[in-house]
Design an enzyme around this catalytic site. Sequence first.
Site, PDB file in Angstrom:
ATOM      1  N   ASP A 191     111.866 -26.416  94.315  1.00  0.00           N
ATOM      2  CA  ASP A 191     110.665 -26.377  93.456  1.00  0.00           C
ATOM      3  C   ASP A 191     109.982 -27.740  93.461  1.00  0.00           C
ATOM      4  O   ASP A 191     110.634 -28.762  93.239  1.00  0.00           O
ATOM      5  CB  ASP A 191     111.056 -26.009  92.017  1.00  0.00           C
ATOM      6  CG  ASP A 191     111.502 -24.555  91.914  1.00  0.00           C
ATOM      7  OD1 ASP A 191     111.057 -23.737  92.732  1.00  0.00           O
ATOM      8  OD2 ASP A 191     112.316 -24.249  91.015  1.00  0.00           O
ATOM      9  N   THR A 195     114.179 -19.136 105.725  1.00  0.00           N
ATOM     10  CA  THR A 195     114.171 -18.586 104.356  1.00  0.00           C
ATOM     11  C   THR A 195     112.860 -17.824 104.140  1.00  0.00           C
ATOM     12  O   THR A 195     111.933 -17.909 104.951  1.00  0.00           O
ATOM     13  CB  THR A 195     114.225 -19.711 103.294  1.00  0.00           C
ATOM     14  OG1 THR A 195     112.987 -20.436 103.345  1.00  0.00           O
ATOM     15  CG2 THR A 195     115.385 -20.655 103.497  1.00  0.00           C
ATOM     16  N   HIS A 196     112.790 -17.137 102.989  1.00  0.00           N
ATOM     17  CA  HIS A 196     111.536 -16.423 102.677  1.00  0.00           C
ATOM     18  C   HIS A 196     110.377 -17.398 102.496  1.00  0.00           C
ATOM     19  O   HIS A 196     109.243 -17.092 102.845  1.00  0.00           O
ATOM     20  CB  HIS A 196     111.714 -15.584 101.408  1.00  0.00           C
ATOM     21  CG  HIS A 196     112.323 -14.259 101.688  1.00  0.00           C
ATOM     22  ND1 HIS A 196     113.667 -14.017 101.565  1.00  0.00           N
ATOM     23  CD2 HIS A 196     111.770 -13.109 102.150  1.00  0.00           C
ATOM     24  CE1 HIS A 196     113.928 -12.769 101.915  1.00  0.00           C
ATOM     25  NE2 HIS A 196     112.798 -12.196 102.278  1.00  0.00           N
TER      26      HIS A 196
END
Length: 213
Positions: free
Chosen positions: A119, A192-193
Amino acid sequence: MPRRALRKIDPALDLSHHLKMWDELPRPWDAARLFERQAPLEVEVGSGKGLFLHTAASAMPAHNFLGVEIAHKYARFAAARLAKHSLANAVVIDGDGQRLFGELLADASLVAVHVYFPDPWWKKRHHKRRLMNDRFLRDVSRTLVPGGRLHFWSDVRDYFDATLALIAMNKSLVGPLEVTERPAEHDLDYRTHFERRMRLGGESVFRAEFRKC
Ligand SMILES: C[S@@+](CC[C@H](N)C(=O)[O-])C[C@H]1O[C@@H](n2cnc3c(N)ncnc32)[C@H](O)[C@@H]1O
């Protein structure tokens, strides 16, 4: 690219091997107990929907893969994905990766640490909440075996640069080693997504790898 709602989890899936709550973790720490076997251990912090764990655990059955994901619904989703594919060598902890490193993981016990698209905490006053801080990086360095790898990818240039500057002060992590982008061969052929999302959206991805000396 907007985030899609999570698909429903099949209620018939047994998540007992693949999803662990913080209080269920072995104390003192014992990865062999968690996986019911001894094998080189790789840890991913912030596993999201679990694409990395799924791909890596399928490709490397001789390694154990431990994901830690602080968002309960993503931890469950990733665990369900592993359970669906009967990947006994991958487990997701529903919890905080900083605590896992700070309180449980032993010195020189990991062959790799993976942090993909943490994040960003965009506002300057929130930068102190970023995962890749000095304390966490010291724990990463402490827990890696000599020759172990740290993989760090991000789409946020300033976070990437600031992390590389912090790592440069840590003399036991050598790098950044070059990581090249390769073309995706199918719709889920991404680390990863978030990597998939960024690349399909035409955004840059910054990748780095470090070796513990
Ligand atoms: C931007 S998403 C990236 C997810 C995945 N790594 C990917 O690349 O698709 C960041 C993820 O890290 C998780 N996360 C944030 N802080 C965390 C922490 N301290 N421990 C574990 N997971 C964390 C978030 O809940 C979120 O799922």
